[in-house]
Design a protein around this motif. Structure first.
Motif, short mmCIF file in Angstrom:
data_model
loop_
_atom_site.label_atom_id
_atom_site.label_comp_id
_atom_site.label_asym_id
_atom_site.label_seq_id
_atom_site.Cartn_x
_atom_site.Cartn_y
_atom_site.Cartn_z
N ASN A 1 10.95 -11.04 1.80
CA ASN A 1 10.10 -9.87 1.96
C ASN A 1 10.76 -8.83 2.86
O ASN A 1 10.70 -7.62 2.60
CB ASN A 1 8.74 -10.27 2.55
N LEU A 2 11.38 -9.30 3.93
CA LEU A 2 12.08 -8.40 4.85
C LEU A 2 13.24 -7.70 4.14
O LEU A 2 13.42 -6.48 4.26
CB LEU A 2 12.59 -9.19 6.06
N LEU A 3 14.02 -8.47 3.38
CA LEU A 3 15.13 -7.89 2.64
C LEU A 3 14.63 -6.89 1.60
O LEU A 3 15.24 -5.84 1.38
CB LEU A 3 15.95 -8.98 1.96
N GLY A 4 13.52 -7.23 0.93
CA GLY A 4 12.97 -6.35 -0.10
C GLY A 4 12.52 -5.01 0.44
O GLY A 4 12.44 -4.04 -0.32
N ALA A 5 12.24 -4.93 1.74
CA ALA A 5 11.82 -3.66 2.34
C ALA A 5 12.99 -2.90 2.96
O ALA A 5 13.06 -1.67 2.83
CB ALA A 5 10.75 -3.93 3.41
N TYR A 6 13.91 -3.61 3.62
CA TYR A 6 14.91 -2.92 4.44
C TYR A 6 16.29 -2.83 3.80
O TYR A 6 17.15 -2.09 4.31
CB TYR A 6 15.03 -3.62 5.80
N VAL A 7 16.55 -3.55 2.71
CA VAL A 7 17.85 -3.43 2.05
C VAL A 7 17.89 -2.29 1.02
O VAL A 7 18.88 -1.55 0.98
CB VAL A 7 18.26 -4.77 1.40
N ILE B 1 8.37 2.41 6.90
CA ILE B 1 7.34 3.22 6.25
C ILE B 1 6.92 2.59 4.93
O ILE B 1 5.74 2.58 4.57
CB ILE B 1 7.85 4.66 6.04
N SER B 2 7.89 2.03 4.19
CA SER B 2 7.56 1.42 2.90
C SER B 2 6.61 0.24 3.05
O SER B 2 5.83 -0.05 2.15
CB SER B 2 8.84 0.99 2.18
N THR B 3 6.68 -0.46 4.20
CA THR B 3 5.77 -1.59 4.41
C THR B 3 4.36 -1.13 4.72
O THR B 3 3.41 -1.93 4.65
CB THR B 3 6.26 -2.48 5.56
N LYS B 4 4.20 0.14 5.06
CA LYS B 4 2.87 0.68 5.39
C LYS B 4 2.24 1.42 4.21
O LYS B 4 1.05 1.73 4.25
CB LYS B 4 2.97 1.63 6.59
N GLY C 1 2.28 2.10 -5.19
CA GLY C 1 3.62 2.01 -5.75
C GLY C 1 4.25 0.65 -5.50
O GLY C 1 3.61 -0.31 -5.08
N ILE C 2 5.54 0.56 -5.77
CA ILE C 2 6.31 -0.67 -5.61
C ILE C 2 7.19 -0.53 -4.37
O ILE C 2 7.98 0.41 -4.26
CB ILE C 2 7.17 -0.95 -6.85
N GLY C 3 7.06 -1.45 -3.43
CA GLY C 3 7.72 -1.35 -2.14
C GLY C 3 9.21 -1.07 -2.19
O GLY C 3 9.69 -0.12 -1.54
N PRO C 4 10.01 -1.86 -2.92
CA PRO C 4 11.46 -1.61 -2.95
C PRO C 4 11.83 -0.24 -3.51
O PRO C 4 12.77 0.39 -3.04
CB PRO C 4 11.99 -2.74 -3.84
N ILE C 5 11.07 0.22 -4.53
CA ILE C 5 11.35 1.55 -5.07
C ILE C 5 10.97 2.62 -4.06
O ILE C 5 11.71 3.60 -3.86
CB ILE C 5 10.58 1.76 -6.40
N ASN C 6 9.83 2.44 -3.39
CA ASN C 6 9.43 3.40 -2.36
C ASN C 6 10.48 3.50 -1.25
O ASN C 6 10.84 4.60 -0.82
CB ASN C 6 8.09 2.97 -1.73
N SER C 7 10.97 2.35 -0.79
CA SER C 7 11.95 2.37 0.30
C SER C 7 13.28 2.98 -0.14
O SER C 7 13.94 3.67 0.64
CB SER C 7 12.16 0.97 0.86
N THR C 8 13.67 2.74 -1.40
CA THR C 8 14.91 3.34 -1.90
C THR C 8 14.79 4.86 -1.95
O THR C 8 15.70 5.58 -1.51
CB THR C 8 15.22 2.81 -3.31
#
Length: 269
Positions: free
Chosen positions: A168-174, A222-225, A229-236
């Motif tokens: 989960n951490l990698l999916g948000a911050y990578v 921010i993506s975790t908050k 949408g989809i978290g990994p796409i949002n963070s990208t």
């Protein structure tokens, strides 16, 4: 073989697909984040391997098709075996070796544990040493020994019990790292700095890009908050947009955001 054995153990495809996994269900988006977390870091560091391709097109096709086909079949087979075996997880992590043993693939589970982990972590160690060598100017052999030792220690303290939270951490911050890389390559380098990338022995480049690090951390947080949408796409997307804006503004204001100098040697380290 795993998929075939899972079907045999369940009796039929219908029985396999109707089986319910052990444990509490998760949402679709949470599942996507787990899958992306498992693959995102490998996708981001794939240039370490694809740089040896004959052309950018061949490198892109080879890595993406390999990741897609290999990842698809591995995930489907792993899910099928765990559904068929109905063995409890280790903490929050599915116990794939126990599932394989339960459906009659114990010997192959042993081979996979030995050889898959060997090849996977060999690549991980290569990539880690390559990245650290660009920042810490010590011999590569020393980095390999230190990082290999740390990996063993992390394994011994029971990291597998926290594997799902780690994904989960990698999916948000990578994924924001990929967003920053794309923005730097397609926007900042050609249109802001107006200079392309240079490679080869003797090439100098900044050791630390402070703006990139800050944007990656902020985009992941921010993506975790965000609840849509989809978290990994949002963070990208956040990483891409944030770095493009911040780097452009800092460059226009002549504020340095990349510090230190490293020189590439003939080995690519």
């Amino acid at each position: 073989m795993g998929l075939f054995a899972a079907v045999q153990h369940s009796g039929s495809f219908d029985s396999l697909f109707s089986a319910q996994p052990i444990g509490d269900p998760i949402t679709l988006f949470a599942g996507i984040t787990l899958v992306v977390g498992n693959a995102a870091l490998g996708a981001v560091v794939f240039p370490d391997i694809s740089r040896y391709a004959q052309s950018p097109l061949k490198g892109g096709l080879g890595t993406s098709s390999g990741y897609f086909l290999g990842g698809l079949f591995c995930i489907v087979a792993g899910a099928a075996m765990t559904f068929a075996a109905q063995v409890p997880s280790i903490g929050s992590t599915p116990n794939i070796p126990a599932a394989m043993a339960q459906i009659g693939l114990g010997f192959f589970a042993f081979l996979i544990l030995v050889f898959a982990q060997w090849t996977t972590n060999d690549n991980n160690l290569y990539t880690g040493a390559l990245g650290m060598r660009n920042v810490v100017r010590v011999p590569k052999s020393v980095l390999v020994l230190v990082m290999g030792g740390l990996g063993i220690v992390i394994a011994l303290i029971g990291i597998q019990d926290h594997f799902v939270p780690f994904l989960n951490l990698l999916g948000a911050y990578v994924p924001p790292i990929a967003g920053v890389m794309i923005a730097d390559h397609f926007i900042i380098a050609p249109y802001v700095r107006k200079s392309g990338y240079r490679f080869g022995a003797g090439t100098e480049y900044p050791t630390v890009n402070a703006a990139a690090i800050v944007i990656v951390v902020l985009a992941g947080f921010i993506s975790t908050k965000i609840t849509f949408g989809i978290g990994p796409i949002n963070s990208t997307l956040l990483g891409f947009a944030g770095y493009a804006v911040v780097a452009s503004v800092l460059h226009a204001l002549r504020v340095p955001y990349a510090f230190g100098r490293s020189r590439e040697d003939s080995t690519g380290f």
